[in-house]
Design a protein around this motif. Structure first.
Motif, PDB file in Angstrom:
ATOM      1  N   ASP A 148      12.023  50.511  66.213  1.00 62.08           N
ATOM      2  CA  ASP A 148      12.786  50.480  64.959  1.00 62.08           C
ATOM      3  C   ASP A 148      13.988  51.413  65.032  1.00 62.08           C
ATOM      4  O   ASP A 148      15.066  51.106  64.503  1.00 62.08           O
ATOM      5  N   ASP A 149      13.806  52.572  65.655  1.00 64.36           N
ATOM      6  CA  ASP A 149      14.916  53.522  65.801  1.00 64.36           C
ATOM      7  C   ASP A 149      16.011  52.949  66.693  1.00 64.36           C
ATOM      8  O   ASP A 149      17.200  53.164  66.448  1.00 64.36           O
ATOM      9  N   LEU A 150      15.610  52.202  67.741  1.00 64.30           N
ATOM     10  CA  LEU A 150      16.606  51.577  68.607  1.00 64.30           C
ATOM     11  C   LEU A 150      17.443  50.579  67.821  1.00 64.30           C
ATOM     12  O   LEU A 150      18.677  50.546  67.970  1.00 64.30           O
ATOM     13  N   ALA A 152      16.268  42.325  72.916  1.00 61.88           N
ATOM     14  CA  ALA A 152      16.421  42.320  74.371  1.00 61.88           C
ATOM     15  C   ALA A 152      15.452  43.294  75.021  1.00 61.88           C
ATOM     16  O   ALA A 152      14.808  42.979  76.041  1.00 61.88           O
ATOM     17  N   THR A 153      15.306  44.470  74.432  1.00 65.37           N
ATOM     18  CA  THR A 153      14.383  45.470  74.981  1.00 65.37           C
ATOM     19  C   THR A 153      12.951  44.985  74.890  1.00 65.37           C
ATOM     20  O   THR A 153      12.153  45.141  75.837  1.00 65.37           O
ATOM     21  N   GLU A 154      12.575  44.384  73.759  1.00 64.22           N
ATOM     22  CA  GLU A 154      11.222  43.840  73.620  1.00 64.22           C
ATOM     23  C   GLU A 154      10.937  42.773  74.675  1.00 64.22           C
ATOM     24  O   GLU A 154       9.858  42.739  75.281  1.00 64.22           O
ATOM     25  N   LEU A 155      11.898  41.895  74.904  1.00 58.82           N
ATOM     26  CA  LEU A 155      11.699  40.832  75.887  1.00 58.82           C
ATOM     27  C   LEU A 155      11.633  41.390  77.297  1.00 58.82           C
ATOM     28  O   LEU A 155      10.873  40.886  78.145  1.00 58.82           O
ATOM     29  N   LEU A 156      12.417  42.413  77.585  1.00 61.21           N
ATOM     30  CA  LEU A 156      12.334  43.063  78.893  1.00 61.21           C
ATOM     31  C   LEU A 156      10.941  43.637  79.117  1.00 61.21           C
ATOM     32  O   LEU A 156      10.364  43.529  80.208  1.00 61.21           O
ATOM     33  N   ILE A 192      22.955  46.341  77.894  1.00 58.67           N
ATOM     34  CA  ILE A 192      22.467  47.252  76.866  1.00 58.67           C
ATOM     35  C   ILE A 192      22.174  48.634  77.435  1.00 58.67           C
ATOM     36  O   ILE A 192      21.608  49.480  76.742  1.00 58.67           O
ATOM     37  N   SER A 193      22.547  48.860  78.689  1.00 52.41           N
ATOM     38  CA  SER A 193      22.172  50.117  79.355  1.00 52.41           C
ATOM     39  C   SER A 193      22.672  51.339  78.600  1.00 52.41           C
ATOM     40  O   SER A 193      21.934  52.326  78.428  1.00 52.41           O
ATOM     41  N   THR A 194      23.917  51.305  78.108  1.00 49.00           N
ATOM     42  CA  THR A 194      24.480  52.473  77.425  1.00 49.00           C
ATOM     43  C   THR A 194      23.735  52.745  76.124  1.00 49.00           C
ATOM     44  O   THR A 194      23.358  53.890  75.828  1.00 49.00           O
ATOM     45  N   LEU A 195      23.517  51.692  75.328  1.00 53.04           N
ATOM     46  CA  LEU A 195      22.790  51.863  74.068  1.00 53.04           C
ATOM     47  C   LEU A 195      21.343  52.268  74.328  1.00 53.04           C
ATOM     48  O   LEU A 195      20.775  53.097  73.609  1.00 53.04           O
ATOM     49  N   HIS A 196      20.744  51.693  75.352  1.00 60.88           N
ATOM     50  CA  HIS A 196      19.369  52.036  75.700  1.00 60.88           C
ATOM     51  C   HIS A 196      19.268  53.489  76.132  1.00 60.88           C
ATOM     52  O   HIS A 196      18.337  54.207  75.734  1.00 60.88           O
TER      53      HIS A 196
END
Length: 508
Positions: free
Chosen positions: A142-144, A155-159, A249-253
């Motif tokens: 949620d914070d992401l 995208a992160t969830e699917l990864l 999404i690397s920078t945001l991640h």
């Protein structure tokens, strides 16, 4: 030279990596040209004068650049492969013939097998994240989303859930969710790295629900765009029709991971001769999008998924690549083998006690060189071991052979085999159309089912007799042994459901 190859090769490629691949090949050919310019008195301008020594000079120069840190081992291997392929293609295109660009280029001006450098070690392999780290990451999704966008979160969830490479997730089409004939959800994606399009990955119902929510969100956001052109994860800027997917999404991640509090993981240390468990910070640099692919492989390996099945799930061409994604240290493997050896049984369900210290010390060696895997145990018959398990006339009837042994790590396989036998018996006893002789040969015997049940009960009883602490240690050892088991000769079972290894999280 490179341009001739590009004109021939580029039109035959139909994916987003085509230009990147062409640039890599041109760079490799440029290094070969540079080597010829530096090594030859004619500066490499006469193709007919090239010879074997020029190839040796080129490969030596590549090795020198790698040794001095100016060229990575992975890039050296890729460039050498590119040059080998291009030189061969030049000949098939007829460019070495009279009046052509490379007229007279000798046959021995080629990359031979012995010129190829060794495969570099995969520095990414085995970089899975501890369970404690994954739980904290999943609890903070949620914070992401609050720090970035909804698409970044999905995208992160699917990864995490699918173990796909980042670019395979970024380029998903809107209609990437489909169903197998039995109704099970599958993810349809493109493997850009291996140029394999339309790949199908079985996914869980929760992951499918995440995809459906995102699909509806995209349809609501771009109601006038043809759904066939929409991306599942459209970028938020300069994308009025939703036809361009996320770039990266690397920078945001990274910003999200750095913002989170420290990840504390338990580590056993020795203090004053005593083992003590301490909570130490986990290096956040090890948390990046590609690491979730390693976590996906590790979770399935820990759940007992056979390596040949995991190879297909990871969409690898070689099974050795899959094995590199979950590494078990020799010391940990030996400790685990020693534990499960204490719960070893013969085909009658009798406990095989290992009281001799020298036998126990060498058990891990025999597992590697003195036995071969069977569907639900191991065989120690010498001729069958030498043939890799393919010289047994009692194949898949191990319970009738004195050379068969099993242990507690095979309990899930024994239980699955019993379920298969019972299902087969029920089908054959029903209205299944078959001749009597065929039905009789295919029908599992009552003796086989009885002996298998007795063996399972004996193994389970010994497990139940253990103290909770001993049982926990055995279960941990079983996980390690099953993870390092690389040979699977089991009865083929089609359509078996995969274990649910999706990390838990809070749904938005």
């Amino acid at each position: 030279m490179g341009s001739a190859w590009v004109y021939d090769d580029l039109p035959r490629r139909r994916n987003k990596n085509a230009v990147h691949h062409a640039r890599g090949v041109i760079s490799a050919v440029a290094m070969l040209s540079e080597s010829l310019r530096l090594q030859r008195p004619d500066r490499g301008m006469v193709p007919a004068a090239w010879d074997r020594t020029d190839i040796v000079a080129f490969t030596n120069r590549m090795g020198h650049l790698t040794a001095t840190g100016n060229l990575s081992a992975k890039r050296r291997l890729a460039f050498t492969r590119f040059v080998r392929r291009v030189l061969l293609r030049f000949r098939t295109l007829g460019l070495t013939g009279p009046g052509q660009l490379l007229e007279g280029m000798p046959v021995d001006f080629a990359i031979w097998p012995e010129d190829m450098p060794d495969e570099p070690e995969d520095t990414e392999a085995g970089r899975d994240l501890p369970d404690e780290v994954m739980r904290q990451l999943c609890a903070s999704l949620d914070d992401l989303e609050a720090m970035s966008t909804r698409e970044t979160r999905v995208a992160t969830e699917l990864l995490i859930d699918t173990g796909r490479r980042p670019d395979e997730i970024y380029t998903l089409a809107l209609d990437c969710l489909q169903q197998d004939p039995d109704g099970s959800p599958v993810l349809v994606y493109d493997n850009h790295k291996a140029y394999r399009l339309g790949r199908r990955l079985p996914i869980g119902k929760e992951t499918a629900a995440t995809l459906r929510r995102q699909q509806q969100r995209v349809r609501d956001r771009y109601p006038t765009t043809d759904p066939a052109r929409l991306k599942l994860l459209p970028r938020t800027k300069i994308n009025p029709e939703g036809t361009h997917g996320l770039r990266d999404i690397s920078t945001l991640h990274r910003a999200w991971v750095d913002w989170l509090p420290e990840f504390l993981i338990p580590v056993v240390v020795i203090e004053e001769g005593t083992q003590v468990t301490r909570l130490v910070p986990f290096d956040k640099k090890r948390i990046f999008p590609y690491a979730y692919r390693h976590c996906y492989a590790q979770r399935h390996a820990d759940a007992g998924v056979a390596v040949d099945v995991l190879k297909e799930l990871m969409d690898h061409r070689l099974i050795t690549t899959t094995q590199g994604y979950y590494c078990v240290g020799a010391e940990r493997r030996r400790e685990a083998v020693d534990r499960v050896t204490a719960l070893q049984f013969d085909r009658h369900g009798q406990r095989v006690w290992r009281t001799a210290k020298n036998l126990l010390d060498s058990e891990h060696v025999r597992r590697a060189i003195g036995e071969v895997a069977t569907p639900y145990g191991v065989c120690r018959e010498p001729s069958n071991v030498a043939a890799g398990g393919h010289a047994c006339p009692l194949r898949f009837r191990c319970l009738g052979c004195e050379h068969f042994n099993t242990d507690v790590s095979y309990l899930p396989d024994l239980q699955a085999h019993l379920a298969d036998l019972l299902r087969s018996r029920e089908r054959l006893m029903s209205a299944f159309e078959a001749d009597d002789w065929a039905r009789a040969q295919a029908m599992p015997t009552e003796e086989e089912i009885r002996r298998l049940r007795r063996l399972i009960e004996r193994v389970q009883t010994d497990l139940d007799d253990l103290t909770p602490e001993d049982r926990a240690q055995i279960e941990q050892a079983v996980t390690l042994v099953r993870r390092s088991r690389t040979v699977m000769l089991g009865m083929p079972r089609v359509g078996q459901p995969l274990p649910d290894v999706r990390p838990p999280r809070i749904q938005p």
